[in-house]
Write an enzyme that holds these catalytic residues in place. Structure first.
Site, PDB file in Angstrom:
ATOM      1  N   TYR A   1      -5.546   2.437  -9.334  1.00  0.00           N
ATOM      2  CA  TYR A   1      -4.176   1.980  -9.086  1.00  0.00           C
ATOM      3  C   TYR A   1      -3.310   2.206 -10.320  1.00  0.00           C
ATOM      4  O   TYR A   1      -2.203   2.756 -10.226  1.00  0.00           O
ATOM      5  CB  TYR A   1      -4.202   0.497  -8.717  1.00  0.00           C
ATOM      6  CG  TYR A   1      -2.858  -0.091  -8.382  1.00  0.00           C
ATOM      7  CD1 TYR A   1      -2.255   0.156  -7.155  1.00  0.00           C
ATOM      8  CD2 TYR A   1      -2.187  -0.912  -9.287  1.00  0.00           C
ATOM      9  CE1 TYR A   1      -1.016  -0.387  -6.845  1.00  0.00           C
ATOM     10  CE2 TYR A   1      -0.951  -1.463  -8.982  1.00  0.00           C
ATOM     11  CZ  TYR A   1      -0.371  -1.193  -7.755  1.00  0.00           C
ATOM     12  OH  TYR A   1       0.855  -1.737  -7.455  1.00  0.00           O
TER      13      TYR A   1
ATOM     14  N   SER B   1       4.691  -0.075 -10.845  1.00  0.00           N
ATOM     15  CA  SER B   1       4.041  -1.351 -11.106  1.00  0.00           C
ATOM     16  C   SER B   1       3.921  -1.532 -12.604  1.00  0.00           C
ATOM     17  O   SER B   1       3.812  -0.547 -13.349  1.00  0.00           O
ATOM     18  CB  SER B   1       2.647  -1.372 -10.467  1.00  0.00           C
ATOM     19  OG  SER B   1       1.904  -2.494 -10.916  1.00  0.00           O
TER      20      SER B   1
END
Length: 269
Positions: free
Chosen positions: A152, A139
């Site tokens: 995350y 990501s």
């Protein structure tokens, strides 16, 4: 496809294949002629993807060592080889450093980082045999620190560095390992974030807001990310190893300090 052709085609294992980017990789891979082993925890959703593209479904939890080892062994037993692995399983548990719970931190790292380690450890002997490739779906949160998603971001950054370590250690043995870092992509997980982000706005309106600073002014389609993943798995990227490929519409190159020259930026309450 003849039996001979079938036996000669690449075998790709896609983890987290029941929806979103993983499902798109499975479908695109099958369309390109690969034999796809699609893995996920949700049996019904996984079966729908497999039925759509002809993939072989494997229900497994890639955060559990024994299940990962059994998964890889089953894929090699069923298909005779393993040429590529896509580590795509992922979750997002929102919360800043002072808000995220121990349970959410542990679950995030186990799903987004430990699963990559477990898949790589089980698959690498087979990838060495085929001079195959390993791709981690990361990501842009691994590259630029977001607010309110510390677990995350840390897990995705760790997954990227682990993938680079695979590239360094196993490149001399013929294995390539790379990371794809998507920006906002229209998936089921992102849709849920959009619903939490805006109260009453449509998904289209929500995505328009979160991509207002993206040079391409839109979110990606899952298929666009899948195309990048499959390129890294294939022969046309034969000298790409240890790379981090952003698929983010240019998000990563925007200079935050100049944003106010084009936008009136007001902090949210």
């Amino acid at each position: 496809m003849t039996q001979t052709d079938q036996s000669d085609s690449r075998v790709l294992l896609v983890a987290g294949a029941s929806s979103g980017i993983g499902a798109a990789v499975a479908v695109r891979g099958a369309q390109e002629g690969a034999r796809v082993a699609a893995c996920a925890r949700r049996a019904e959703a996984l079966r729908a993807v497999a039925d759509r593209c002809g993939a072989t479904p494997y229900v497994a939890d890639v955060t559990v060592r024994d299940e990962v080892e059994e998964l890889v062994a089953a894929v090699v037993r069923d298909h005779g080889r393993l040429d590529g692995v896509v580590a795509n399983a992922g979750i997002l548990r929102p919360g800043g450093l002072l808000e995220v719970s121990d349970e959410d931190w542990d679950a995030t790292l186990r799903t987004n980082l430990t699963s990559v380690f477990l898949l790589a450890r089980a698959a690498l002997p087979h990838l060495i045999a085929t001079r195959g490739a390993f791709v981690t779906v990361g990501s842009i949160a691994a590259l630029r620190a977001p607010g309110g998603a510390s677990a995350y971001a840390a897990s995705k950054a760790g997954a990227g560095m682990l993938t680079n370590a695979i590239a360094t250690e196993f490149g001399p043995r013929g294995v390539r390992a790379n990371t794809v870092c998507p920006g906002w992509t229209r998936t089921e997980m992102a849709d849920e974030e959009m619903r939490e982000f805006t109260d009453g706005a449509s998904l289209d309106e929500a995505y328009a807001q979160v991509t207002a600073l993206v040079p391409q002014r839109r979110a990606a389609r899952a298929e666009e990310v899948a195309d990048a993943v499959l390129w890294l798995l294939g022969p046309r990227s034969s000298y790409v190893n240890g790379a981090t490929l952003t698929v983010d519409g240019g998000t990563n190159v925007v200079d935050a300090g100049y944003v106010p020259f084009e936008f009136s930026v007001v902090p949210r309450a």
